[in-house]
Design a protein around this motif. Structure first.
Motif, PDB file in Angstrom:
ATOM      1  N   THR A 258      93.209  27.207  30.390  1.00  0.00           N
ATOM      2  CA  THR A 258      92.925  26.882  31.776  1.00  0.00           C
ATOM      3  C   THR A 258      93.858  25.776  32.244  1.00  0.00           C
ATOM      4  O   THR A 258      93.968  24.735  31.600  1.00  0.00           O
ATOM      5  CB  THR A 258      91.474  26.409  31.939  1.00  0.00           C
ATOM      6  OG1 THR A 258      90.596  27.333  31.302  1.00  0.00           O
ATOM      7  CG2 THR A 258      91.102  26.315  33.405  1.00  0.00           C
ATOM      8  N   LEU A 263      92.324  27.410  38.041  1.00  0.00           N
ATOM      9  CA  LEU A 263      91.112  27.005  38.744  1.00  0.00           C
ATOM     10  C   LEU A 263      91.005  27.735  40.087  1.00  0.00           C
ATOM     11  O   LEU A 263      91.958  27.799  40.854  1.00  0.00           O
ATOM     12  CB  LEU A 263      91.110  25.496  38.956  1.00  0.00           C
ATOM     13  CG  LEU A 263      91.128  24.660  37.675  1.00  0.00           C
ATOM     14  CD1 LEU A 263      91.265  23.172  38.003  1.00  0.00           C
ATOM     15  CD2 LEU A 263      89.890  24.898  36.835  1.00  0.00           C
ATOM     16  N   PRO A 285      88.862  24.787  27.996  1.00  0.00           N
ATOM     17  CA  PRO A 285      89.512  23.750  28.801  1.00  0.00           C
ATOM     18  C   PRO A 285      90.876  23.393  28.244  1.00  0.00           C
ATOM     19  O   PRO A 285      91.205  23.717  27.106  1.00  0.00           O
ATOM     20  CB  PRO A 285      88.548  22.564  28.687  1.00  0.00           C
ATOM     21  CG  PRO A 285      87.884  22.764  27.358  1.00  0.00           C
ATOM     22  CD  PRO A 285      87.769  24.254  27.174  1.00  0.00           C
ATOM     23  N   TYR A 301      94.665  17.659  36.070  1.00  0.00           N
ATOM     24  CA  TYR A 301      93.575  18.551  35.663  1.00  0.00           C
ATOM     25  C   TYR A 301      92.236  17.853  35.848  1.00  0.00           C
ATOM     26  O   TYR A 301      92.070  16.722  35.430  1.00  0.00           O
ATOM     27  CB  TYR A 301      93.802  18.920  34.193  1.00  0.00           C
ATOM     28  CG  TYR A 301      92.821  19.885  33.634  1.00  0.00           C
ATOM     29  CD1 TYR A 301      92.988  21.246  33.806  1.00  0.00           C
ATOM     30  CD2 TYR A 301      91.710  19.443  32.916  1.00  0.00           C
ATOM     31  CE1 TYR A 301      92.092  22.144  33.274  1.00  0.00           C
ATOM     32  CE2 TYR A 301      90.810  20.334  32.391  1.00  0.00           C
ATOM     33  CZ  TYR A 301      91.014  21.681  32.567  1.00  0.00           C
ATOM     34  OH  TYR A 301      90.118  22.566  32.040  1.00  0.00           O
ATOM     35  N   TRP A 306      86.914  22.183  35.981  1.00  0.00           N
ATOM     36  CA  TRP A 306      86.826  23.151  34.889  1.00  0.00           C
ATOM     37  C   TRP A 306      85.371  23.576  34.681  1.00  0.00           C
ATOM     38  O   TRP A 306      85.099  24.761  34.450  1.00  0.00           O
ATOM     39  CB  TRP A 306      87.355  22.588  33.564  1.00  0.00           C
ATOM     40  CG  TRP A 306      87.118  23.581  32.456  1.00  0.00           C
ATOM     41  CD1 TRP A 306      87.891  24.656  32.136  1.00  0.00           C
ATOM     42  CD2 TRP A 306      85.966  23.650  31.598  1.00  0.00           C
ATOM     43  NE1 TRP A 306      87.300  25.378  31.120  1.00  0.00           N
ATOM     44  CE2 TRP A 306      86.129  24.790  30.771  1.00  0.00           C
ATOM     45  CE3 TRP A 306      84.834  22.865  31.442  1.00  0.00           C
ATOM     46  CZ2 TRP A 306      85.196  25.152  29.810  1.00  0.00           C
ATOM     47  CZ3 TRP A 306      83.905  23.225  30.480  1.00  0.00           C
ATOM     48  CH2 TRP A 306      84.088  24.351  29.672  1.00  0.00           C
TER      49      TRP A 306
END
Length: 485
Positions: A258, A263, A285, A301, A306
């Motif tokens: 990810t 996202l 993640p 991030y 997440w």
């Protein structure tokens, strides 16, 4: 009210049952999750919990019967409850006697991709000095086969391991010739750009399976995993099809990472896995290690985003199953296996004591040995806290009894860690000293500030409450608890 009671208070107090060790955590509304040492859990209202701890719970109530059956209390009808609970606890930790089952060989640091989230400082594909030598490989094989585990899995990683395929062939043949009574299996973790029929013929002969990366639809995958020519997606999906033609549909698995590009697109990513007939996905993640942390990738991030990404994906997967599409989320499945069975799935991040060294160990291309793949990534940044030794100069005992391994394992045993030892979800969680050291410079971290802890707590509560609210979800999740179901 006086804190001192007359002697009659104690003489007249009835103790019709004894409590066995348990912990509890508030859920939404008036409910609490209660768990015992073996990880068995129940959902009970606050008044039942209060009556339980005050020894006022009615022995004829459903709560009493359920709590007794799950070894939260014992009475004259369940004298062997303590023995049963201890058996379950011993079963849970029996995997420790096997010690290291997964041995990762980094056969080359070279790679023709330039992924911005890459967790190692990859080298360009013409720098052969970053290939593992035969000498290092042979010594690494010797160490791997010293493991007490009867089942040894050797996984080839990089860089791109297929850039040093001749050494992979050597390691497979040499390991099998020396295996004795060990059961060997082999995995190549590759981006599939270099896969060909010669490689696949060797894989078929030696029953080698393939692990690859598929980050989602073409736009996301190519943005995450650029390579010369800009065709990493085409190479990956063509490679998946080629592997299946030669080795079978189950001979290739895929992992996604990810990123900020992912996202908001979780349904499209899941649909891509369905498109290529995968039966599940690991919505993992981004790890804050190595090259990823050197760049702005990890800084951009958002862990909370997440979590929303994960929950949206899990709800979509639940809906797919309602519509008859059999598909699962593997991180949730791992948690459910720990929640409903006595099996230890072996996922390093959810092991306690920590899975570093115990669950997996890494033999780097240069002969250095690391406690985990993440440990190697930290070393790429100059932090050698989890560097255990060198295969050319250190013995098995030097490496696996190194304080750099034993100290973080001991300190991070979740059952004895402050806050973890009081947590109702300790049995489902794990210890990740590498994560905490890398981010917080501490093997255990301060739990209220730990992203690892907060992320897992949210997931555990969500999974339990989701099952409590919907009988279909409970049936589905319980089926996921069996890894091979």
């Amino acid at each position: 009210m006086s804190k001192f009671q007359p002697i009659e208070f104690y003489k007249n107090k009835k103790k019709e049952y004894s409590l066995l060790p348990f912990r509890f955590e508030p859920l939404s509304g008036n409910n609490y999750a209660v768990t015992n040492l073996a990880g068995e859990h129940l959902i009970i209202p606050r008044d039942a919990l209060e009556n339980l701890v005050r020894h006022k719970l009615d022995s004829g109530s459903a709560h009493y019967v359920n709590l007794r059956a799950k070894h939260f209390l014992t009475d004259d009808k369940t004298q062997i409850a303590k023995e049963l609970l201890s058996i379950k606890l011993r079963t849970k930790y029996s995997v420790l006697s096997e010690f290291t089952g997964l041995h990762i060989f980094v056969v080359s640091l070279r790679c023709e991709h330039s992924c911005p989230y890459c967790q190692v400082s990859r080298q360009s594909d013409d720098k052969v000095k970053f290939d593992m030598s035969t000498e290092v490989a042979d010594r690494s094989i010797d160490l791997a086969l010293r493991s007490p585990s009867k089942n040894i899995k050797i996984e080839f990683q990089g860089g791109e391991p297929l850039l040093n395929f001749p050494l992979i062939k050597h390691i497979v043949v040499a390991a099998k010739s020396r295996a004795g009574d060990k059961n060997l299996s082999f995995v190549i973790a590759t981006n599939l750009a270099l896969i060909n029929e010669e490689i696949l013929s060797f894989c078929k002969e030696h029953e080698i399976i393939i692990s690859t990366s598929l980050d989602g639809p073409k736009e996301i995958h190519n943005a995450n995993r650029p390579r010369p020519g800009g065709n990493s997606y085409e190479k990956a999906v063509a490679g998946i099809q080629l592997v299946r033609e030669h080795l079978g549909i189950d001979a290739v698995s895929a992992l996604m990472t990810t990123t900020k590009n992912s996202l908001g697109h979780v349904k499209e990513i899941i649909d891509e896995y369905l498109r290529y007939s995968f039966t599940g996905i690991f919505l993992r993640p981004l790890s804050p290690y190595g090259f990823a942390l050197k760049t702005k990738t990890y800084a951009a991030y958002d862990a909370e985003r997440w979590h929303d990404f994960y929950l949206e994906g899990l709800e979509y997967i639940i809906d797919l199953n309602r519509r008859g599409v059999k598909f699962r989320e593997y991180y949730t499945s791992t948690i459910l296996t720990k929640m409903f069975t006595s099996q230890e799935p072996g996922y390093v991040d959810l092991m306690s004591p920590s899975g570093i060294g115990i669950g997996a160990v890494v033999y780097n291309y240069d002969g250095l040995v690391y406690a985990s793949d993440e440990s190697r990534m930290l070393a790429e940044m100059g932090d050698t806290s989890f560097e255990l030794g060198n295969v050319l100069t250190n013995s098995y005992e030097d490496i696996f009894l190194n304080p750099k391994l034993l100290d973080p394992i001991e300190e991070s045993f979740a059952y004895s860690v402050p806050m973890c030892n009081d947590c109702a979800f300790e049995s489902y969680c794990g210890a990740d000293p590498v994560f905490h050291h890398g981010v917080y410079k501490d093997f255990i971290g301060r739990k209220p500030e730990s992203e690892f802890c907060n992320r897992n707590m949210k997931i555990f509560k969500y999974v339990i409450e989701r099952m409590e609210a919907d009988p279909y979800v409970k049936r589905l999740f319980m089926s996921w608890a069996q890894p091979n179901a």
